[in-house]
Structures are given as structure tokens and as C-alpha cells.
Design an enzyme around this catalytic site. Structure first.
Site, PDB file in Angstrom:
ATOM      1  N   GLY A   1      -4.750   1.047 -11.723  1.00 39.27           N
ATOM      2  CA  GLY A   1      -5.836   0.456 -12.509  1.00 39.27           C
ATOM      3  C   GLY A   1      -6.840  -0.328 -11.696  1.00 39.27           C
ATOM      4  O   GLY A   1      -7.542  -1.190 -12.245  1.00 39.27           O
ATOM      5  N   GLY A   2      -6.913  -0.067 -10.385  1.00 44.70           N
ATOM      6  CA  GLY A   2      -7.938  -0.710  -9.559  1.00 44.70           C
ATOM      7  C   GLY A   2      -7.839  -2.218  -9.620  1.00 44.70           C
ATOM      8  O   GLY A   2      -6.743  -2.791  -9.595  1.00 44.70           O
TER       9      GLY A   2
ATOM     10  N   SER B   1      -6.190  -4.300  -0.935  1.00 46.40           N
ATOM     11  CA  SER B   1      -5.758  -3.553  -2.115  1.00 46.40           C
ATOM     12  C   SER B   1      -5.474  -4.515  -3.266  1.00 46.40           C
ATOM     13  O   SER B   1      -5.335  -5.722  -3.062  1.00 46.40           O
ATOM     14  CB  SER B   1      -4.479  -2.789  -1.761  1.00 46.40           C
ATOM     15  N   SER B   2      -5.373  -3.945  -4.460  1.00 48.87           N
ATOM     16  CA  SER B   2      -4.922  -4.738  -5.615  1.00 48.87           C
ATOM     17  C   SER B   2      -3.542  -4.299  -6.090  1.00 48.87           C
ATOM     18  O   SER B   2      -3.053  -4.811  -7.113  1.00 48.87           O
ATOM     19  CB  SER B   2      -5.898  -4.569  -6.784  1.00 48.87           C
TER      20      SER B   2
ATOM     21  N   ASP C   1     -12.339   0.699  -0.352  1.00 51.28           N
ATOM     22  CA  ASP C   1     -11.755  -0.601  -0.710  1.00 51.28           C
ATOM     23  C   ASP C   1     -12.150  -1.708   0.266  1.00 51.28           C
ATOM     24  O   ASP C   1     -11.858  -2.883   0.023  1.00 51.28           O
ATOM     25  CB  ASP C   1     -10.221  -0.505  -0.785  1.00 51.28           C
TER      26      ASP C   1
ATOM     27  N   ARG D   1       0.026   1.391   3.860  1.00 47.79           N
ATOM     28  CA  ARG D   1      -1.401   1.405   3.501  1.00 47.79           C
ATOM     29  C   ARG D   1      -2.179   2.179   4.570  1.00 47.79           C
ATOM     30  O   ARG D   1      -1.858   2.107   5.762  1.00 47.79           O
ATOM     31  CB  ARG D   1      -1.893  -0.039   3.444  1.00 47.79           C
TER      32      ARG D   1
ATOM     33  N   ASN E   1      -6.961   6.332  -3.982  1.00 47.93           N
ATOM     34  CA  ASN E   1      -8.158   5.676  -4.490  1.00 47.93           C
ATOM     35  C   ASN E   1      -8.797   6.459  -5.629  1.00 47.93           C
ATOM     36  O   ASN E   1      -8.172   6.617  -6.665  1.00 47.93           O
ATOM     37  CB  ASN E   1      -9.142   5.357  -3.367  1.00 47.93           C
TER      38      ASN E   1
ATOM     39  N   THR F   1      -4.638   5.411  -9.086  1.00 51.02           N
ATOM     40  CA  THR F   1      -3.463   5.097  -8.308  1.00 51.02           C
ATOM     41  C   THR F   1      -2.273   5.477  -9.181  1.00 51.02           C
ATOM     42  O   THR F   1      -2.455   5.931 -10.303  1.00 51.02           O
ATOM     43  CB  THR F   1      -3.606   3.590  -7.976  1.00 51.02           C
TER      44      THR F   1
ATOM     45  N   GLU G   1      -9.914   5.737   0.577  1.00 50.49           N
ATOM     46  CA  GLU G   1      -9.532   4.315   0.530  1.00 50.49           C
ATOM     47  C   GLU G   1     -10.491   3.428   1.320  1.00 50.49           C
ATOM     48  O   GLU G   1     -10.505   2.205   1.130  1.00 50.49           O
ATOM     49  CB  GLU G   1      -8.110   4.173   1.086  1.00 50.49           C
TER      50      GLU G   1
HETATM   51  N1  GLY Z   1      -7.192   1.810  -4.235  1.00 51.63           N
HETATM   52  C1  GLY Z   1      -6.552   0.969  -5.130  1.00 51.63           C
HETATM   53  C2  GLY Z   1      -5.980  -0.245  -4.515  1.00 51.63           C
HETATM   54  O1  GLY Z   1      -5.591  -0.199  -3.370  1.00 51.63           O
HETATM   55  O2  GLY Z   1      -5.879  -1.285  -5.118  1.00 51.63           O
END
Ligand code: GLY
Length: 578
Positions: free
Chosen positions: A480-481, A460-461, A431, A115, A409, A389, A428
Site C-alpha cells: 500500500g505504498g 521504504s514504507s 522511492d 532491499r 514498486n 507490493t 524501486e
Molecule cells: N515500494 C514500496 C515501498 O518500499 O515501500
């Protein structure tokens, strides 16, 4: 036939020990004989390798590397790097991601955390103006929005620690595509249009990704010779080729000249971290998923633990959608409240993934009525992580597995390329919670856990996940965020109900994320009656005009040793089993 209550054999305690032992052994033998065929039939290694990714060129590159003697980890390096070249709107070596790996030899599993992290000069309020208001666009466009990339270090780490091939081999397909070009597809064209202003603001990005300042024609070639050179440096020198030396100087200089805050130290000090995955169970399915700084695994396990208490298979559709939405609402509330970078904050992961905690959450759910989010102990509104993503799933013939979700992102990240490097930088930093500690509309405070701090990783997701019911193994994930985790949830529920790779990627989707307090539904997910039923329970329905997500699944069924794979029909990706 004996009467139902008649003993099958004499259990009289007066029976002599040797006779008892004989009976016991006979029973074990009969049991093993009956179970035997199933045990013998359960395959130890898959009959084929499989890859599903968001771009056919990436799937092909993965197989090219497997055919050269690489394993799933080498293939993951190749697929990641090719996606970085041909899907510049989704991920890249100017970004980061999470690679969930399973090594077949010893069953070892880990999450490789590549990350991005905040530059060391980053500050909690860096995106606020003097009056404390978030400055629109500052954490999205241009170099100030960019975290320190993790993907180059992660690819080097994966190749060195888990792969069989040198980076010069596994990066070769990406270098070739960067050099020779790839054809523009409809998604590229649409997203380049969406991010036109950001790309036009960077002369280097404009030159490489646009034609006459506009999205290029379909099928025209995008060549990235500078990126090819950068990938060559990574291939020949490993991580030092990117994080030290001439390229590092060019990156930092380019960023600073355009108003960013990177320093050489940021690059030199970047470290990949291996983290213990989040684990949980849903009935007989073992869940292995992303650990913080992704919220994915913890939120997924909380939702599944809540839902484990319902007989979902025997509920009518509306009640089922309602209780799933309520589970989503509660798990996302906790996400905003508690989760962030584990190297900076303490998180109650034990609690969040504990079935007893979930039982308490479940007890607050009425099966006939929505719980307004405002009535739950609060946290601030969820920020939606960018949608662009990417994800891929791989299994090789030894049974090594990779589920990887990677990101820069927003589409085309920050839109900024430091001159001469070919490296499109992420955004990013968006986020992070740009303004934590501020009371929300309900007067409630939260999101401190995800406040900006120097060197910190943003929440993050991304939810790369393995599912294992003892017979079948699935490798799952999607972009998909903030909707990533609920997409993986729905795919998991489908797997639990006997769904296969195809149904997991194609089933209609819905999503609740606590705030805003509404159920987002894909077109065709709900008919008017279904929508009315949910509304009568108190749900606000947000009927989306477009589908979302791009889920990729590989399933290995050990009982008949078949391997299948599926790419989401919503995307342009491809899956292959060979
Ligand atoms: N930028 C998408 C995530 O990290 O969830």
C-alpha cells in the site's frame, strides 16, 4: 468477611523470622496455585501452522513445503518465489523486500534486508533534466528505473541460514508454476491495463505478459519458461546463479542495451544485510517491526507512542480519528526529514522511538483542532511509494514466524525484462527523493536523507510487524505504498482493543501523511456526520473511491492455543490454518 481495612494476616514486625518465612512461602504457594492454571495453559508451541498470503497458489506452496518437512523459513522462500511468479505486478526476483523472522528455538529475531540498491553508476540528479526539473516517468518506466535486485540473494540467505530444505525443494513450486503457467485473474488484468504502455515498451514483457499487445483474457495461462530457467539457476547454484555468470551477463547486457546503467559489479557486490528490528511498546504490547532502510518500524512506534497518552477506547469516533490523524501527521513529517539508508546516513532512531519525544509531539496536539501541516517544522512533500507490493505472514508448528513484505514498486515494476532472463525489473529507484534539497511550497528543505547515491538503498514504507501482548502474538503487514504504515497502525490499535485476525484485516481505513495535508478515507469509513465533524476541526477530507491495502494476519493465542489467520477481503489472497 473481614472489614475492608482489616489486615489479611498479621504483619506485625515482632513476628518470629521462621513464622514470617512460612507465611511468605504460603503466600507464594497460594499465588502460584492461583496463577498456575494460566501458566500451565500457556502453550509453548502452536497447535497448528498458518499462512496468509496475497495469492492462493502461494499459500498452498507454503503448506506444501511445510508438509515436506520445511520450517516457516523454507515456507517463506516458497511463498516469496511463488508470489514472484503469479503476482508479477507486486513483487518478484527482479525486486526486493524485508523478511522479519523469529526463530522459536532461541527467540532470535532479525530483519533480513533484501532491499534493492542504486546501481554504482547512479547519481543524485539522474532523473533531472538540464533545468533541474524531474523528468516525468524516468524513475518509473524502463531499465533506468531499476535498482539492483535483492530478492534472489535474500531467498538464498534465508534457505542457507534459517531453513531446513535446499532451494531445489523450496523453489520447486515456483519453477513449476513458471513453467506450466498460472491463470490470469481480475487484478492482473486491471493492472496490466494500467501499465500497458510500459509493458508494450519492452518486447520481452509484451510477449510474456500481454496477448496481442493487450491484457490477456481472464483465466488464460501466463507461462514464463525463461523465469523458470532463472529460478532453476538460483535453486542449483544459490546466489551465484543469479548474480554471477551467464545470467548476470544477460541481465546487464539487456539493461544497458535499453538505456540502463547496470554493471556486472553491481550484481556481484549486492549483499543481504541482517538488521536489528525496531522495537517499542504500546501499553502491554511489544512491537517488533521493520528497521531502516524501511521507515515502517520507526514511524509505527512514533505514532503508537503518541497515541499511548490517550484513552482511545473511551473517545467519541471523531475525536479518536482526529488524534490518530494528528499522530500520523507528526510521525510522517519526521519520516521525510530524517529517514534513509542506515549504511549511508545517521538517523535519530533513539529519539524517534522514545516515548519522551512522543510526549512532546503529543503536547502539540489539540484534541479539538487540526494542526495545519504548514505550521509544523517542515520537510518536503512525501512521495507515495508504489502500491503494488505484497505481504505474507507465516507461523509453523514450532512457533517460528515470518512477516515478509516484498516489492517491485509500481504495478509490473519498470515493465522491463532483459531478454532471455524472464526477470521483470523493479522501479524501486522511484522511492528515492529525486530532487532533494529543493525548498517545498512552504520554503522548507528536506529529504536529503533519502537522496540518490551509488549503492544506496532507497527508503521504504514496508512494515512487516510482530505484536505480542504476552498472551497473543500477531504477524502483520500489507502492501500500500506510503499508506502501509498507517494500515499496520490501525491493525495494531484493533489488536490492542481485542480485535482478532478477521477484524484486523477488514476494518475501514484512513490515512494522513503530513503532506498533502488531508485525511484519506476509504469508502464507507465516514458517514456524512463523521466527515463534517472532522472538517469542523479543520481537516481536509479526501474521500477515496476505492479501498486500499491487502493486509495479512496470523494470530496465535497462547492462552487457549488457537491459531487463526485472515487475508484481507479487499484482495484475492487466502489464509489457511492446518
Ligand atoms: N515500494 C514500496 C515501498 O518500499 O515501500
Amino acid at each position: 468477611m473481614k472489614a475492608p481495612d482489616a489486615p489479611m494476616f498479621n504483619t506485625d514486625i515482632s513476628i518470629r523470622p521462621r513464622v514470617r518465612a512460612f507465611f511468605t512461602q504460603a503466600v507464594i504457594a497460594v499465588t502460584l496455585f492461583c496463577a498456575g492454571p494460566a501458566i500451565v495453559a500457556a502453550a509453548e508451541t502452536p497447535s497448528a501452522a498458518a499462512i496468509s498470503s496475497a495469492h492462493p497458489l502461494a499459500t498452498e506452496a507454503g503448506f506444501e513445503i511445510l508438509e515436506q518437512g520445511g520450517n516457516a523459513f523454507d515456507a517463506a522462500v516458497a511463498v516469496s518465489a511463488v508470489l514472484a511468479v503469479v503476482e508479477p505486478y507486486s513483487s518478484g526476483i527482479g525486486g526486493g523486500g524485508f523478511w522479519l523472522v523469529h526463530r522459536a528455538d532461541d527467540g532470535f529475531e532479525t530483519m533480513i534486508d533484501g532491499r534493492e540498491r542504486a546501481p554504482l553508476a547512479a547519481a543524485r540528479d539522474m532523473y533531472l533534466d538540464k533545468s533541474g526539473t524531474v523528468v516525468e516517468g524516468l524513475s518509473i518506466n524502463g531499465p533506468l528505473a531499476a535498482g539492483i535486485p535483492g530478492e534472489p540473494a535474500a531467498l538464498d540467505h534465508i534457505a542457507a541460514k534459517y531453513g531446513r530444505l535446499p532451494l531445489t525443494k523450496s523453489l520447486a513450486p515456483a519453477i513449476k508454476l513458471a513453467e506450466e503457467g498460472f491463470p490470469v485473474d481480475a487484478i492482473y488484468q486491471r493492472l496490466a491495463g494500467f501499465r500497458l504502455a510500459a509493458l508494450q515498451a519492452s518486447p520481452e514483457a509484451q510477449r510474456i505478459f500481454l496477448k496481442d499487445s493487450k491484457p490477456p483474457e481472464l483465466d488464460s495461462l501466463i507461462r514464463q519458461p525463461e523465469l523458470a530457467n532463472t529460478l532453476r539457476l538460483l535453486a542449483t547454484q544459490g546466489r551465484d546463479g543469479f548474480y554471477r555468470g551467464e545470467l548476470a551477463k544477460q541481465l546487464v547486457e539487456g539493461v544497458r542495451k535499453a538505456g540502463g546503467i547496470w554493471q556486472l559489479r553491481d550484481l556481484e557486490e549486492y549483499k543481504v544485510v541482517e538488521r536489528e528490528p525496531i522495537r517499542g511498546n504500546y501499553h502491554d504490547i511489544k512491537i517488533t517491526s521493520a528497521a531502516p532502510p524501511s521507515s515502517g518500524g520507526a514511524v509505527l512506534v512514533t505514532m503508537l507512542n503518541i497515541l499511548q497518552g490517550y484513552d482511545l477506547d473511551n473517545m467519541d469516533d471523531s475525536t479518536r480519528q482526529h488524534v490518530i490523524s494528528e499522530a500520523m501527521r507528526r510521525a510522517y513529517r519526521d519520516r521525510a526529514q530524517y529517514l534513509g539508508d542506515p549504511d549511508y546516513i545517521d538517523m535519530p532512531i533513539e529519539m524517534l522511538t522514545n516515548p519522551v519525544y512522543a510526549a512532546g509531539l503529543r503536547a502539540s496536539i489539540r484534541t479539538d483542532k487540526a494542526t495545519p501541516s504548514a505550521s509544523l517544522p517542515g520537510a518536503v512533500e512525501q512521495r507515495s511509494e508504489g502500491n503494488d507490493t505484497t505481504h505474507f505472514s507465516i507461523i509453523d508448528k514450532q512457533g517460528n514466524r515470518v512477516a515478509a513484505t516484498l516489492s517491485i514498486n509500481y504495478p509490473f515494476g519498470s515493465g522491463f525484462i532483459p531478454p532471455g532472463t524472464g526477470v521483470l525489473l523493479n522501479d524501486e529507484m522511484d522511492d528515492f527523493a529525486a530532487k532533494p534539497g529543493t525548498p517545498n511550497a512552504y520554503g522548507l528543505v528536506g529529504a536529503e536523507a533519502n537522496a540518490i547515491a551509488p549503492g544506496k538503498r532507497m527508503l521504504s514504507s514496508m512494515t512487516p510487524t510482530f505484536l505480542d501482548d504476552g498472551e497473543r502474538i500477531a504477524i502483520v503487514g500489507t502492501p500500500g505504498g506510503s499508506r502501509i504504515i498507517t494500515m499496520v497502525l490501525l491493525a495494531t490499535l484493533d489488536f490492542a482493543a481485542g480485535g482478532d485476525a478477521d477484524t484486523m484485516v477488514s476494518l475501514p481505513r484512513f490515512h494522513h501523511q503530513y503532506l498533502p495535508d488531508m485525511v484519506f478515507v476509504e469508502p464507507d469509513m465516514l458517514d456524512p456526520e463523521g466527515s463534517a465533524a472532522l472538517q469542523s476541526m479543520g481537516h481536509n477530507i479526501n474521500q477515496l473511491e476505492d479501498t486500499y491495502g491487502n493486509l495479512h494476519t496470523v494470530v496465535w493465542d497462547k492462552s487457549n492455543n488457537t491459531v487463526s489467520a485472515a487475508a484481507d477481503p479487499r484482495g484475492i489472497g487466502s489464509s489457511k490454518v492446518k
